[in-house]
Design a protein around this motif. Structure first.
Motif, PDB file in Angstrom:
ATOM      1  N   GLN A  30       0.825  -1.209   0.000  1.00 35.78           N
ATOM      2  CA  GLN A  30       0.000   0.000   0.000  1.00 35.78           C
ATOM      3  C   GLN A  30       0.859   1.260   0.000  1.00 35.78           C
ATOM      4  O   GLN A  30       0.590   2.218  -0.732  1.00 35.78           O
ATOM      5  CB  GLN A  30      -0.915  -0.002   1.231  1.00 35.78           C
ATOM      6  N   GLY A  31       1.885   1.267   0.852  1.00 35.34           N
ATOM      7  CA  GLY A  31       2.772   2.426   0.911  1.00 35.34           C
ATOM      8  C   GLY A  31       3.514   2.656  -0.390  1.00 35.34           C
ATOM      9  O   GLY A  31       3.636   3.794  -0.867  1.00 35.34           O
ATOM     10  N   ILE A  32       4.023   1.572  -0.967  1.00 37.23           N
ATOM     11  CA  ILE A  32       4.749   1.683  -2.238  1.00 37.23           C
ATOM     12  C   ILE A  32       3.825   2.186  -3.339  1.00 37.23           C
ATOM     13  O   ILE A  32       4.206   3.041  -4.157  1.00 37.23           O
ATOM     14  CB  ILE A  32       5.362   0.320  -2.613  1.00 37.23           C
ATOM     15  N   ASN A  33       2.606   1.683  -3.377  1.00 36.07           N
ATOM     16  CA  ASN A  33       1.660   2.106  -4.415  1.00 36.07           C
ATOM     17  C   ASN A  33       1.308   3.586  -4.290  1.00 36.07           C
ATOM     18  O   ASN A  33       1.121   4.269  -5.298  1.00 36.07           O
ATOM     19  CB  ASN A  33       0.384   1.264  -4.340  1.00 36.07           C
ATOM     20  N   LYS A  34       1.234   4.056  -3.043  1.00 40.34           N
ATOM     21  CA  LYS A  34       0.940   5.479  -2.854  1.00 40.34           C
ATOM     22  C   LYS A  34       2.069   6.337  -3.410  1.00 40.34           C
ATOM     23  O   LYS A  34       1.838   7.353  -4.084  1.00 40.34           O
ATOM     24  CB  LYS A  34       0.734   5.777  -1.364  1.00 40.34           C
ATOM     25  N   THR A  35       3.307   5.938  -3.149  1.00 35.81           N
ATOM     26  CA  THR A  35       4.453   6.681  -3.694  1.00 35.81           C
ATOM     27  C   THR A  35       4.490   6.584  -5.208  1.00 35.81           C
ATOM     28  O   THR A  35       4.763   7.570  -5.906  1.00 35.81           O
ATOM     29  CB  THR A  35       5.764   6.148  -3.095  1.00 35.81           C
ATOM     30  N   ALA A  36       4.236   5.384  -5.735  1.00 36.54           N
ATOM     31  CA  ALA A  36       4.249   5.196  -7.190  1.00 36.54           C
ATOM     32  C   ALA A  36       3.213   6.076  -7.864  1.00 36.54           C
ATOM     33  O   ALA A  36       3.466   6.651  -8.937  1.00 36.54           O
ATOM     34  CB  ALA A  36       3.997   3.724  -7.525  1.00 36.54           C
ATOM     35  N   GLN A  37       2.050   6.214  -7.239  1.00 28.61           N
ATOM     36  CA  GLN A  37       1.014   7.081  -7.817  1.00 28.61           C
ATOM     37  C   GLN A  37       1.454   8.539  -7.812  1.00 28.61           C
ATOM     38  O   GLN A  37       1.174   9.290  -8.749  1.00 28.61           O
ATOM     39  CB  GLN A  37      -0.290   6.925  -7.032  1.00 28.61           C
ATOM     40  N   ARG A  38       2.167   8.928  -6.770  1.00 32.48           N
ATOM     41  CA  ARG A  38       2.713  10.296  -6.742  1.00 32.48           C
ATOM     42  C   ARG A  38       3.672  10.508  -7.916  1.00 32.48           C
ATOM     43  O   ARG A  38       3.680  11.566  -8.560  1.00 32.48           O
ATOM     44  CB  ARG A  38       3.461  10.541  -5.424  1.00 32.48           C
ATOM     45  N   VAL A  39       4.524   9.505  -8.156  1.00 29.11           N
ATOM     46  CA  VAL A  39       5.471   9.600  -9.269  1.00 29.11           C
ATOM     47  C   VAL A  39       4.726   9.728 -10.596  1.00 29.11           C
ATOM     48  O   VAL A  39       5.050  10.575 -11.440  1.00 29.11           O
ATOM     49  CB  VAL A  39       6.403   8.366  -9.296  1.00 29.11           C
ATOM     50  N   ALA A  40       3.710   8.887 -10.791  1.00 27.39           N
ATOM     51  CA  ALA A  40       2.958   8.902 -12.048  1.00 27.39           C
ATOM     52  C   ALA A  40       2.291  10.254 -12.272  1.00 27.39           C
ATOM     53  O   ALA A  40       2.316  10.802 -13.393  1.00 27.39           O
ATOM     54  CB  ALA A  40       1.917   7.790 -12.048  1.00 27.39           C
ATOM     55  N   GLU A  41       1.691  10.816 -11.241  1.00 31.03           N
ATOM     56  CA  GLU A  41       1.027  12.114 -11.365  1.00 31.03           C
ATOM     57  C   GLU A  41       2.030  13.222 -11.675  1.00 31.03           C
ATOM     58  O   GLU A  41       1.762  14.116 -12.488  1.00 31.03           O
ATOM     59  CB  GLU A  41       0.256  12.424 -10.083  1.00 31.03           C
ATOM     60  N   ALA A  42       3.181  13.155 -11.021  1.00 33.21           N
ATOM     61  CA  ALA A  42       4.211  14.168 -11.271  1.00 33.21           C
ATOM     62  C   ALA A  42       4.761  14.063 -12.684  1.00 33.21           C
ATOM     63  O   ALA A  42       5.024  15.080 -13.343  1.00 33.21           O
ATOM     64  CB  ALA A  42       5.336  14.025 -10.249  1.00 33.21           C
ATOM     65  N   GLU A  43       4.947  12.838 -13.178  1.00 32.54           N
ATOM     66  CA  GLU A  43       5.470  12.659 -14.534  1.00 32.54           C
ATOM     67  C   GLU A  43       4.447  13.123 -15.573  1.00 32.54           C
ATOM     68  O   GLU A  43       4.815  13.689 -16.612  1.00 32.54           O
ATOM     69  CB  GLU A  43       5.847  11.201 -14.770  1.00 32.54           C
ATOM     70  N   LYS A  68       1.962  -5.717  -5.080  1.00 34.23           N
ATOM     71  CA  LYS A  68       1.019  -6.625  -4.441  1.00 34.23           C
ATOM     72  C   LYS A  68       1.639  -7.188  -3.170  1.00 34.23           C
ATOM     73  O   LYS A  68       2.845  -7.037  -2.921  1.00 34.23           O
ATOM     74  CB  LYS A  68       0.648  -7.752  -5.402  1.00 34.23           C
ATOM     75  N   LYS A  69       0.835  -7.865  -2.396  1.00 35.38           N
ATOM     76  CA  LYS A  69       1.286  -8.423  -1.128  1.00 35.38           C
ATOM     77  C   LYS A  69       2.504  -9.330  -1.303  1.00 35.38           C
ATOM     78  O   LYS A  69       3.442  -9.281  -0.513  1.00 35.38           O
ATOM     79  CB  LYS A  69       0.140  -9.196  -0.483  1.00 35.38           C
ATOM     80  N   GLY A  70       2.499 -10.133  -2.364  1.00 34.50           N
ATOM     81  CA  GLY A  70       3.612 -11.046  -2.589  1.00 34.50           C
ATOM     82  C   GLY A  70       4.660 -10.516  -3.545  1.00 34.50           C
ATOM     83  O   GLY A  70       5.630 -11.209  -3.856  1.00 34.50           O
ATOM     84  N   ILE A 205       8.713   8.000   0.085  1.00 34.34           N
ATOM     85  CA  ILE A 205       8.572   6.567   0.355  1.00 34.34           C
ATOM     86  C   ILE A 205       8.530   6.260   1.854  1.00 34.34           C
ATOM     87  O   ILE A 205       7.693   5.450   2.310  1.00 34.34           O
ATOM     88  CB  ILE A 205       9.700   5.753  -0.347  1.00 34.34           C
ATOM     89  N   ASP A 206       9.374   6.884   2.651  1.00 39.75           N
ATOM     90  CA  ASP A 206       9.380   6.603   4.087  1.00 39.75           C
ATOM     91  C   ASP A 206       8.065   7.033   4.737  1.00 39.75           C
ATOM     92  O   ASP A 206       7.500   6.315   5.570  1.00 39.75           O
ATOM     93  CB  ASP A 206      10.557   7.302   4.765  1.00 39.75           C
ATOM     94  N   ARG A 207       7.580   8.213   4.360  1.00 47.52           N
ATOM     95  CA  ARG A 207       6.330   8.702   4.946  1.00 47.52           C
ATOM     96  C   ARG A 207       5.137   7.847   4.529  1.00 47.52           C
ATOM     97  O   ARG A 207       4.257   7.547   5.346  1.00 47.52           O
ATOM     98  CB  ARG A 207       6.102  10.161   4.535  1.00 47.52           C
ATOM     99  N   ASP A 208       5.110   7.448   3.244  1.00 44.83           N
ATOM    100  CA  ASP A 208       3.985   6.645   2.772  1.00 44.83           C
ATOM    101  C   ASP A 208       3.992   5.259   3.413  1.00 44.83           C
ATOM    102  O   ASP A 208       2.939   4.704   3.738  1.00 44.83           O
ATOM    103  CB  ASP A 208       4.026   6.535   1.249  1.00 44.83           C
ATOM    104  N   LEU A 209       5.168   4.677   3.629  1.00 47.40           N
ATOM    105  CA  LEU A 209       5.255   3.394   4.320  1.00 47.40           C
ATOM    106  C   LEU A 209       4.818   3.535   5.782  1.00 47.40           C
ATOM    107  O   LEU A 209       4.093   2.688   6.313  1.00 47.40           O
ATOM    108  CB  LEU A 209       6.685   2.857   4.255  1.00 47.40           C
ATOM    109  N   ALA A 210       5.246   4.622   6.415  1.00 46.12           N
ATOM    110  CA  ALA A 210       4.883   4.841   7.822  1.00 46.12           C
ATOM    111  C   ALA A 210       3.370   4.998   7.963  1.00 46.12           C
ATOM    112  O   ALA A 210       2.763   4.461   8.896  1.00 46.12           O
ATOM    113  CB  ALA A 210       5.602   6.071   8.355  1.00 46.12           C
ATOM    114  N   ASP A 211       2.758   5.736   7.022  1.00 43.62           N
ATOM    115  CA  ASP A 211       1.303   5.916   7.068  1.00 43.62           C
ATOM    116  C   ASP A 211       0.579   4.590   6.883  1.00 43.62           C
ATOM    117  O   ASP A 211      -0.426   4.312   7.539  1.00 43.62           O
ATOM    118  CB  ASP A 211       0.864   6.899   5.977  1.00 43.62           C
ATOM    119  N   ALA A 212       1.092   3.773   5.947  1.00 39.15           N
ATOM    120  CA  ALA A 212       0.460   2.474   5.698  1.00 39.15           C
ATOM    121  C   ALA A 212       0.584   1.562   6.916  1.00 39.15           C
ATOM    122  O   ALA A 212      -0.365   0.844   7.279  1.00 39.15           O
ATOM    123  CB  ALA A 212       1.086   1.814   4.471  1.00 39.15           C
TER     124      ALA A 212
END
Length: 221
Positions: A30-43, A68-70, A205-212
């Protein structure tokens, strides 16, 4: 043109209780996906800011394959077709041409994005008033798409036509240059796709992981 967003959360796992450890893979994804979405929006915004009035197809060319989880890695990518002509904006070089030559519009209607309409060359080739090829002018030979003009050959009309950007060829008659053919030009702007993505990952990434993980803790309660 892809960016991978992932994280090593082993250190975090050692400090968590059993329930949270079971939730950890999902929270990390979940945390990684949140960061990835930020990257996509910025790009996507980067494309709009860097290019001049890009088409919707170009603006919407950035996608995300979610973690994904795995499989705790998200991939931010640019669609292959778009990447093929935007590659020089990242690595340098010349513009990718849709054909064998650069089509430089001169006196022809463009679409709302300032580009030649799709299929315009095919339409022009079928017109009787169109000549495609080289015409010798006082400033040298010009290769392009020309429109034959239905004007009188008397000197007054001919001079008026020349004064307004046209010319007169003794074999083809009065002509107006619609599109000039040229070589691919160097790309002057840069997207800095990789650099921008790294900045966003490092920032979030650190903040999004911490939030998740915090959300997982709240669920545990």
């Amino acid at each position: 043109m892809t960016i991978r967003v992932s994280s090593n959360a082993n250190a975090l796992a050692r400090s968590l209780d059993d329930f949270i450890k079971r939730q950890l893979p999902f929270a990390i994804a979940q945390g990684i996906n949140k960061t990835a979405q930020r990257v996509a929006e910025a790009e996507s915004e980067n494309i709009v800011q860097t290019l001049k009035n890009p088409t919707p197809f170009t603006r919407k060319s950035v996608g995300v394959r979610r973690a994904k989880k795995g499989s705790p890695t998200a991939v931010v990518f640019m669609k292959d077709i778009t990447a093929s002509y935007l590659q020089p904006y990242e690595t340098g070089g010349v513009h990718k041409l849709p054909g064998t030559a650069l089509l430089n519009p001169k006196d022809i209607a463009l679409n709302q994005y300032g580009q030649l309409p799709r299929g315009i060359m095919g339409k022009l080739r079928g017109r009787k008033d169109i000549y495609i090829g080289v015409v010798k002018t006082a400033k040298g030979s010009i290769n392009g798409v020309w429109q034959r003009l239905d004007v009188s050959r008397n000197g007054g009309v001919r001079k008026k036509r020349v004064a307004h950007g046209g010319l007169y060829d003794k074999h083809l008659g009065a002509l107006k240059l619609l599109i000039r053919f040229g070589d691919a030009l160097p790309v002057k702007k840069q997207l800095n796709w990789g650099k921008r993505a790294k900045q966003i990952v490092d920032q979030w990434i650190d903040r999004d992981l911490a939030d998740a993980l915090a959300a997982a803790r709240r669920t545990a309660r």
